[in-house]
Design an enzyme around this catalytic site. Structure first.
Site, PDB file in Angstrom:
ATOM      1  N   LEU A 197      34.634   6.434 -16.067  1.00  0.00           N
ATOM      2  CA  LEU A 197      34.685   5.903 -14.729  1.00  0.00           C
ATOM      3  C   LEU A 197      35.806   4.915 -14.622  1.00  0.00           C
ATOM      4  CD1 LEU A 197      30.834   4.877 -14.260  1.00  0.00           C
ATOM      5  CD2 LEU A 197      32.183   6.895 -13.114  1.00  0.00           C
ATOM      6  N   HIS A 198      36.593   5.133 -13.723  1.00  0.00           N
ATOM      7  CA  HIS A 198      37.670   4.095 -13.561  1.00  0.00           C
ATOM      8  C   HIS A 198      38.057   3.865 -11.999  1.00  0.00           C
ATOM      9  CE1 HIS A 198      39.940   7.862 -14.096  1.00  0.00           C
ATOM     10  NE2 HIS A 198      40.481   7.306 -13.231  1.00  0.00           N
TER      11      HIS A 198
END
Ligand code: UD1
Ligand code: UDP
Length: 368
Positions: free
Chosen positions: A205-206
């Protein structure tokens, strides 16, 4: 000699530029010149990929580092312009949708250098994503648009782009995956992390919209905690995410969740092995949606939209949104449902980079 300047800067650029630099080097009469903008700079976000993907050392590194959207984009432009003037390339090739992509395309086109955009035409139709702005603008100014899936051709047609600028060539990211698959299979990452093949979930996740605020990251974290009661969850954490978790005061909660392994970002080969052997992958990455489609591993995309719809229609991808319930529903469907019949998207066959170089050569031949 056709001099083709290739731009890379952030993690998802490296696996796209590797096959292009290779194809250009193998084409008689053309040569690559590689510019790294330095948008990503940690060893595990940059250097490691050059080694594993066997990308030659960049001819120049602009070392721009991090900054706000405007500062980073402007800094790349300022530092790229003199290189472009000095090197006088015949073409500049940019890939993907990061700030380095639009910054270098804009500099080149204003210097009168031809620009090719690889991975053109993708649209999330979500202008709150910095990448969507980068995609729309880069496509508007590039001379040649290389498209990876049919939705891209359709989006560009709808935007009124002349058909002769648009070339459906397949997916360079999959060129890299197919080339590295055997080496990745030998990775020992499962032993290192004490994981059983098909017995864990892998997470990346980013996206700022997911990780920069407690209101979205809180419900996502709650879903990961529930999944971790069922199977180990491995989370190689992007530096943006690690940084925001600290700011939001959530690091301790994550660290205390048993069965949730927070680790440093992985290199390409280890990460590919981690994906290939996962029971399910949860992500907000663009590239991971495509790679899981080819690896045949169920993918949950924690977003409301995707610019890569073929990964849903032909691949393993499902959009879950970012609520706890939505993610858990997707998780149960992906891990309990019958596996879907998969078809590789058209032209995701390992030869996209070769096609791109051929189109550029043919374009040059008709203009000279
Ligand atoms: C960028 C891209 C995004 C892409 C992602 C892939 C843009 C607008 N965003 O997002 O499209 O999906 O890369 O990974 O171009 N940092 C480090 N070390 C590094 C790099 C970054 O610590 O080597 C930290 C810094 O605190 C930095 C933050 O991560 O401020 C964000 O980096 P940045 O390149 O601005 O954006 P990404 O979120 O990585
Ligand atoms: N990736 C990797 N190590 C990781 C996470 C991702 O090698 O720990 C690879 C992934 O397989 C894909 C690329 O990085 O090839 C995707 O980059 P990222 O998710 O950073 O960017 P996006 O695709 O969202 O722009």
């Amino acid at each position: 000699m056709l001099k083709i300047l290739c731009v890379c800067g952030a993690r998802p650029n490296f696996m796209k530029i590797a096959p292009l630099v290779d194809a250009i080097s193998r084409t008689p009469g053309s040569k690559p010149y590689l510019v790294h903008t330095g948008q990503h700079y940690d060893d595990k976000m940059s250097h490691l990929f050059f080694e594993e993907l066997r990308i030659p050392r960049p001819d120049v590194n602009l070392e721009v580092g991090s900054g706000s959207q405007a500062v980073q984009t402007a800094e790349i432009m300022k530092r790229f312009e003199p290189v472009c003037i000095d090197q006088k390339p015949d073409w500049v090739v940019v890939v993907g949708d990061v700030n380095s992509t639009i910054a270098c395309a804009l500099v080149a086109v204003k210097l009168g250098v031809k620009v090719a955009h690889v991975e053109a035409g993708l649209r999330s139709f979500d202008r709150a994503m910095p990448e969507e702005i980068n995609r729309v603008l880069t496509d508007a100014i590039s001379d040649l648009l290389f498209v990876s899936e049919p939705s891209g051709v359709e989006n560009l047609r709808r935007e009124g782009v002349a058909p002769e600028r648009v070339h459906f060539v397949g997916n360079v990211m999959i060129d890299a995956l197919l080339k590295c698959r055997d080496r990745a299979a030998k990775s020992t990452i499962l032993n290192t992390l004490e994981l059983r093949s098909k017995g864990y979930a892998a997470v990346t996740l980013h996206r700022p919209s997911n990780v920069d605020g407690k209101e979205t990251f809180g419900p996502i974290l709650a879903a990961l905690e529930t999944i971790a009661q069922n199977m180990p969850v491995v989370f190689p954490m992007h530096p943006r995410t690690r940084h925001s978790l600290g700011e939001m005061g959530l690091s301790r909660r994550l660290a205390e969740c048993t069965n949730l392994k927070l680790i440093e970002p992985l290199g390409y080969l280890d990460f590919m092995k981690l994906m290939a052997d996962a029971s399910v992958v949860l992500t907000d990455s663009g590239g991971v949606q495509e790679e899981t489609t080819i690896l045949g591993v169920p993918c949950l995309t924690l977003r409301a939209n995707t610019e890569r719809p073929i990964t849903i229609t032909l691949g393993t991808n499902r959009l879950t949104g970012t609520t706890t319930d939505g993610i858990l529903r997707g998780y149960h469907e992906a891990t309990s449902g019958a596996s879907r019949e998969l078809r590789a998207p058209e032209l995701w066959d390992g030869r996209a980079a070769e096609r791109i170089v051929s189109v550029i050569e043919a374009f040059v031949a008709t203009k000279s």
